[in-house]
Design a protein around this motif. Structure first.
Motif, PDB file in Angstrom:
ATOM      1  N   TYR A 161      -3.703  10.226  27.103  1.00 41.09           N
ATOM      2  CA  TYR A 161      -2.792   9.362  25.926  1.00 41.09           C
ATOM      3  C   TYR A 161      -3.928   8.950  25.264  1.00 41.09           C
ATOM      4  O   TYR A 161      -5.174   8.337  25.181  1.00 41.09           O
ATOM      5  CB  TYR A 161      -2.332   8.483  27.000  1.00 41.09           C
ATOM      6  N   PHE A 162      -3.153   8.516  23.950  1.00 42.34           N
ATOM      7  CA  PHE A 162      -3.965   8.008  22.759  1.00 42.34           C
ATOM      8  C   PHE A 162      -3.299   6.560  22.638  1.00 42.34           C
ATOM      9  O   PHE A 162      -1.524   6.349  23.144  1.00 42.34           O
ATOM     10  CB  PHE A 162      -2.952   8.754  21.247  1.00 42.34           C
ATOM     11  N   TYR A 163      -3.374   5.059  23.121  1.00 38.91           N
ATOM     12  CA  TYR A 163      -3.355   3.874  22.813  1.00 38.91           C
ATOM     13  C   TYR A 163      -3.184   3.828  21.253  1.00 38.91           C
ATOM     14  O   TYR A 163      -5.057   3.850  20.729  1.00 38.91           O
ATOM     15  CB  TYR A 163      -3.816   3.410  23.585  1.00 38.91           C
ATOM     16  N   LEU A 164      -2.368   3.351  20.439  1.00 39.98           N
ATOM     17  CA  LEU A 164      -2.420   3.336  19.169  1.00 39.98           C
ATOM     18  C   LEU A 164      -1.590   1.741  19.294  1.00 39.98           C
ATOM     19  O   LEU A 164      -0.551   1.407  19.530  1.00 39.98           O
ATOM     20  CB  LEU A 164      -1.661   3.690  18.721  1.00 39.98           C
ATOM     21  N   PHE A 165      -2.226   0.630  17.961  1.00 37.00           N
ATOM     22  CA  PHE A 165      -2.595  -0.370  17.878  1.00 37.00           C
ATOM     23  C   PHE A 165      -1.810  -0.894  16.317  1.00 37.00           C
ATOM     24  O   PHE A 165      -2.788  -0.519  15.217  1.00 37.00           O
ATOM     25  CB  PHE A 165      -3.460  -1.072  17.946  1.00 37.00           C
ATOM     26  N   ILE A 182       0.838   7.521  23.626  1.00 35.56           N
ATOM     27  CA  ILE A 182       1.501   9.524  22.593  1.00 35.56           C
ATOM     28  C   ILE A 182       0.183  10.160  23.470  1.00 35.56           C
ATOM     29  O   ILE A 182      -0.880  10.034  23.884  1.00 35.56           O
ATOM     30  CB  ILE A 182       1.508   9.641  21.615  1.00 35.56           C
ATOM     31  N   PRO A 183       1.058  10.409  24.386  1.00 34.31           N
ATOM     32  CA  PRO A 183       0.450  11.571  25.324  1.00 34.31           C
ATOM     33  C   PRO A 183      -0.556  12.815  24.466  1.00 34.31           C
ATOM     34  O   PRO A 183      -0.799  12.985  23.133  1.00 34.31           O
ATOM     35  CB  PRO A 183       1.660  13.142  25.838  1.00 34.31           C
ATOM     36  N   ASN A 184      -1.216  13.730  25.083  1.00 35.38           N
ATOM     37  CA  ASN A 184      -3.181  13.891  24.291  1.00 35.38           C
ATOM     38  C   ASN A 184      -2.643  15.534  24.579  1.00 35.38           C
ATOM     39  O   ASN A 184      -2.970  16.061  25.242  1.00 35.38           O
ATOM     40  CB  ASN A 184      -4.233  13.356  24.528  1.00 35.38           C
ATOM     41  N   ARG A 185      -1.391  16.415  23.668  1.00 35.66           N
ATOM     42  CA  ARG A 185      -1.094  16.928  23.926  1.00 35.66           C
ATOM     43  C   ARG A 185      -0.959  17.931  22.375  1.00 35.66           C
ATOM     44  O   ARG A 185      -0.179  17.119  20.997  1.00 35.66           O
ATOM     45  CB  ARG A 185       0.317  17.012  24.860  1.00 35.66           C
TER      46      ARG A 185
END
Length: 286
Positions: A161-165, A182-185
């Motif tokens: 997963y991506f984690y955005l701040f 956000i899923p890493n796909r």
């Protein structure tokens, strides 16, 4: 970087901590070709930093050796640099480019590019896939000036997963930041808001410009121009539910990039503005 919602209170322990300037030291100057560094990622086995620049610059990533010399330039042939704001990697060593700079909160083409690790030895590489996304909470483009929450300059990859701040650009800045997952796909993915927190109410000192997670996954650090925010003692990916500590760097510049060198050492880079900056620094947490 180019120069109201009700906030649900997070249950966090907020502590202020100061460290001496001796903990923050310059290790080298950036090559002159890199004028607007916006993210860095570190490969300890090669002692290489990979970096990139933001909007208006080339669709390329740059490898720097341990002395700050430019070791390699890799053009990403099938990617466009609309506003590249951060770079990260996964546990396998694949690189991800965050094209999610959104100063005016107008963009509908936000995305993340995956660069397979096998492409990093090439002069011209191709992105393996693109992750496109949008923020479900944003319904106006642009939103009202007091709701400009949808710019991002910091992210990392963890557990596919991506984690955005988010970088708050709202009128009446109060330090509010959102965390999106956000899923890493490949393809269009759903960005899910998993939390929010506050820094301080001074934009120049508390706006967030980069993010990183320690190799052991126990610390998350967010960067601003003269301080960092450290999250520890969290469970799972609820980073904002752990302890939140503000640590002053006692050094002000346009800091845009941060990454862990090891579990207690940070590498930080800044842009050169008015003859200040354009360097790479180290900072010891403990």
């Amino acid at each position: 970087m180019k120069k109201s919602l009700l906030i649900a209170a997070s249950i966090v322990l907020l502590a202020c901590q100061q460290q001496s300037n001796g903990d923050f030291k310059k290790i080298y100057s950036l090559p002159k070709v890199l004028k607007e560094v916006s993210g860095i990622v570190y490969f300890p086995e090669k002692k290489l930093i990979y970096t990139l620049e933001d909007s208006g610059n080339k669709n390329a990533i740059y490898a720097l050796d341990s002395e700050g010399k430019l070791a390699k330039t890799i053009t990403i042939a099938n990617a466009k640099n609309v506003d590249w704001e951060d770079i990260t990697k996964d546990k396998s060593g694949n690189i991800y480019i965050g094209d999610f700079g959104n100063n005016d909160n107008l963009r509908k083409d936000l995305c993340i590019y995956k660069i397979n690790k096998n492409q990093l030895n090439k002069d011209v590489a191709s992105a393996e896939y693109i992750v496109s996304f949008s923020y479900p909470e944003q319904t106006e483009f642009p939103p009202k000036k007091k709701e400009m929450f949808y710019d991002v300059e910091g992210f990392f990859e963890l557990g596919n997963y991506f984690y955005l701040f988010t970088k708050n650009r709202s009128k009446g800045f109060d330090g509010t930041a959102f965390i999106y997952k956000i899923p890493n796909r490949s393809g269009t993915q759903k960005a899910t808001k998993i939390g929010e927190f506050k820094t301080c109410n001074n934009y120049n000192h508390c706006v967030l410009t980069s993010a990183t997670i320690s190799p052991d996954g126990k610390k998350v650090v967010l960067l601003s121009h003269d301080k960092i925010v450290l999250f520890k003692n969290f469970k799972g990916d609820l980073f904002h539910k752990g302890t939140q500590t503000e640590i002053k760097l006692n050094h002000y510049s346009q800091k845009e990039a941060i990454v862990f060198k090891d579990n207690n050492t940070l590498i930080i880079a800044d842009e050169k503005t008015n003859k200040v900056g354009g360097n790479v620094y180290e900072f010891k947490l403990e």
